[in-house]
Design a protein around this motif. Structure first.
Motif, mmCIF file in Angstrom:
data_model
loop_
_atom_site.group_PDB
_atom_site.id
_atom_site.type_symbol
_atom_site.label_atom_id
_atom_site.label_comp_id
_atom_site.label_asym_id
_atom_site.label_seq_id
_atom_site.Cartn_x
_atom_site.Cartn_y
_atom_site.Cartn_z
ATOM 1 N N VAL A 33 0.862 -1.185 0.000
ATOM 2 C CA VAL A 33 0.000 0.000 0.000
ATOM 3 C C VAL A 33 0.903 1.241 0.000
ATOM 4 C CG1 VAL A 33 -1.938 -1.105 1.177
ATOM 5 C CG2 VAL A 33 -0.211 0.072 2.521
ATOM 6 N N LEU A 47 -1.568 7.823 2.729
ATOM 7 C CA LEU A 47 -2.885 7.182 2.816
ATOM 8 C C LEU A 47 -4.013 8.210 2.924
ATOM 9 C CD1 LEU A 47 -2.188 4.003 4.994
ATOM 10 C CD2 LEU A 47 -2.728 4.114 2.575
ATOM 11 N N VAL A 68 -5.144 7.545 -2.181
ATOM 12 C CA VAL A 68 -5.374 6.097 -2.196
ATOM 13 C C VAL A 68 -6.288 5.718 -3.363
ATOM 14 C CG1 VAL A 68 -6.551 4.205 -0.976
ATOM 15 C CG2 VAL A 68 -4.979 5.669 0.245
ATOM 16 N N TRP A 111 -4.464 6.131 -6.733
ATOM 17 C CA TRP A 111 -3.445 5.075 -6.876
ATOM 18 C C TRP A 111 -4.107 3.724 -7.165
ATOM 19 C CZ3 TRP A 111 -2.982 0.823 -3.543
ATOM 20 C CH2 TRP A 111 -1.856 0.017 -3.743
ATOM 21 N N ALA A 112 -5.132 3.393 -6.390
ATOM 22 C CA ALA A 112 -5.766 2.083 -6.522
ATOM 23 C C ALA A 112 -6.504 1.960 -7.857
ATOM 24 C CB ALA A 112 -6.728 1.857 -5.361
ATOM 25 N N TRP A 119 -13.206 2.555 -1.401
ATOM 26 C CA TRP A 119 -11.859 3.110 -1.220
ATOM 27 C C TRP A 119 -11.726 3.780 0.145
ATOM 28 C CZ3 TRP A 119 -9.313 0.277 -3.982
ATOM 29 C CH2 TRP A 119 -9.576 0.043 -5.340
ATOM 30 N N ARG A 168 -8.940 2.577 2.695
ATOM 31 C CA ARG A 168 -7.964 3.487 3.307
ATOM 32 C C ARG A 168 -7.952 3.307 4.825
ATOM 33 N NH1 ARG A 168 -9.053 8.327 6.129
ATOM 34 N NH2 ARG A 168 -7.063 9.316 6.545
ATOM 35 N N ALA A 219 -6.370 0.059 5.708
ATOM 36 C CA ALA A 219 -4.920 0.090 5.468
ATOM 37 C C ALA A 219 -4.212 0.791 6.625
ATOM 38 C CB ALA A 219 -4.622 0.806 4.149
ATOM 39 N N GLN A 241 -6.139 13.585 6.754
ATOM 40 C CA GLN A 241 -5.721 12.569 5.776
ATOM 41 C C GLN A 241 -4.296 12.824 5.299
ATOM 42 O OE1 GLN A 241 -8.406 11.851 2.553
ATOM 43 N NE2 GLN A 241 -10.187 12.062 3.867
ATOM 44 N N ASN A 282 -1.732 11.353 7.469
ATOM 45 C CA ASN A 282 -1.927 9.923 7.793
ATOM 46 C C ASN A 282 -2.486 9.740 9.201
ATOM 47 O OD1 ASN A 282 -1.210 8.920 5.340
ATOM 48 N ND2 ASN A 282 0.822 8.219 5.961
#
Lengths: 183, 206
Positions: A124, A128, A133, A136-137, A149, A153, A156, B36, B39
């Motif tokens: 991953v 994040l 995410v 990218w995914a 998603w 996230r 993850a 976000q 993180n």
């Protein structure tokens, strides 16, 4: 330590390990006598024992864990065994987390996508954020529902935090492990 | 007084989450995007305490078991906020009881985000915030910095200045109390926090 001393200590520790392996008490006694007048050799022997004790403790703990896990798997089929996870988090790890603990209200196509991702070994991404995410995914695995998603996230981050917390815990535990002298 | 490194940290975070301030846009700062970008997840719990945090981390599987949290305190005493870190990721807990209206929760969340951005290297695996004030004064340097961060993030200087200009153009004056009342409602912060921010930015007539 001079190169000659290093060689002398290395040879003696090799003989010591060999004697330990063969359980040759006479050879061990001789080597301990030698070490009594040689601080460098004594330190090397102590290091060997610290390593052996740690390895022994780890092996014992692993044996107990395996026994308990086998018993749980056999007698409690509904139970989930949470094993310490190591290494970076993969897409498959996250998909497995979502498979075991699916968030409410995920559409059917999200479950189908998750099933597909359970075999993907890509790591991953470090970032994040939800937008990062999803972008990218979708570039790698094709489009998916926004709700999926968001759940991906979250799972993850959860998986990565769990892994990091476990690793940090193990490192902290190792640092505070008692020395062979009991200190 | 806003310190340059705090302002720079807020600006960098805004860049990272692709949400620059825009005085033409009305409404509160989107806090979740900023979380976000760091993180970081945020969780609001009623009756937040260290014991509630421990229970949550275990129940939601953020840790593999209670043994991982053995060194964390676990008491039932009420706290305002809590920050938990594992590796590169974190979880900010915000008290969501009746004493904490939405504006207050947003400030606490931004405060915890401030700790995460500014003080990650200086804190251990967690940080407990028993009581968070909404001013920038106090003896605890880290708390003051986190408050400055929260103020700068939730009440962007250019937005605040633009509204002050607007009020002055429309009415020929800009009473600080009126400006604080309007901006608090628009940016979803408490009036107290807004007044501190206006005084810090020297905006509005006293």
């Amino acid at each position: 330590m001079t190169p000659q001393n290093r060689l002398r200590v290395s040879l003696a520790t090799a003989r010591y390990l060999d004697a330990l392996e063969r359980d040759d008490q006479a050879a061990l006694d001789t080597l301990w006598l030698q070490a009594a007048n040689d601080p460098e050799l004594l330190a090397a022997f102590r290091d060997i024992h610290a390593g052996l004790i740690e390895e022994h403790a780890r092996r014992n703990a692993t044996e107990v864990q395996n026994t308990v896990a086998s018993a749980v798997e056999e007698h409690m089929p509904g139970a989930e065994i949470v094993r310490p996870e190591i290494g970076p988090v993969t897409v498959a790890d996250v998909a497995a987390e979502l498979f075991r603990h699916p968030p409410a209200l995920l559409p059917a196509e999200a479950h189908a996508l998750n099933e597909r991702l359970r075999s993907v070994t890509d790591l991953v991404p470090a970032d994040l954020g939800l937008d990062a995410v999803a972008a990218w995914a979708e570039s790698k695995f094709g489009p998916g529902p926004a709700r999926y998603w968001a759940a991906f996230r979250q799972a993850a981050l959860k998986a990565r935090m769990r892994r990091s917390a476990d690793t940090e815990f193990r490192l902290a535990a190792r640092k505070t492990a008692p020395t062979p002298e009991g200190g | 007084m806003m310190t340059p490194h705090v302002a720079a940290a807020v600006a960098a975070l805004r860049d990272r989450c692709g949400a620059p301030t825009d005085p033409a846009r009305r409404g509160p700062v989107a806090l979740d995007r900023n979380f976000q970008a760091a993180n970081l997840l945020h969780v609001s719990l009623p009756e937040l305490s260290t014991a509630a945090v421990v229970r949550y981390l275990i129940a939601e599987r953020f840790v593999s078991g209670p043994h991982v949290l053995a060194e964390m305190p676990a008491t039932a005493d009420r706290i305002d906020g809590f920050l938990f870190w594992a590796g590169t990721d974190g979880l900010a807990f915000i008290n969501a009881d009746h004493e904490s209206p939405v504006a207050r929760r947003r400030y606490t969340a931004a405060h915890e985000l401030g700790h995460a951005i500014l003080h990650r290297e200086r804190m251990g695996r967690f940080r407990v915030d028993v009581k968070i004030t909404e001013d920038e004064e106090g003896d605890d340097h880290l708390e003051c910095e986190a408050n400055r961060f929260a103020a700068a993030l939730l009440m962007p200087a250019d937005v605040v200045a633009a509204r002050a200009d607007e009020l002055r153009r429309k009415h020929g004056c800009c009473p600080r109390g009126v400006l604080a009342y309007r901006l608090a409602a628009e940016l979803l912060v408490s009036r107290e926090a807004m007044r501190y921010r206006l005084a810090d930015l020297e905006l509005g007539d006293e």
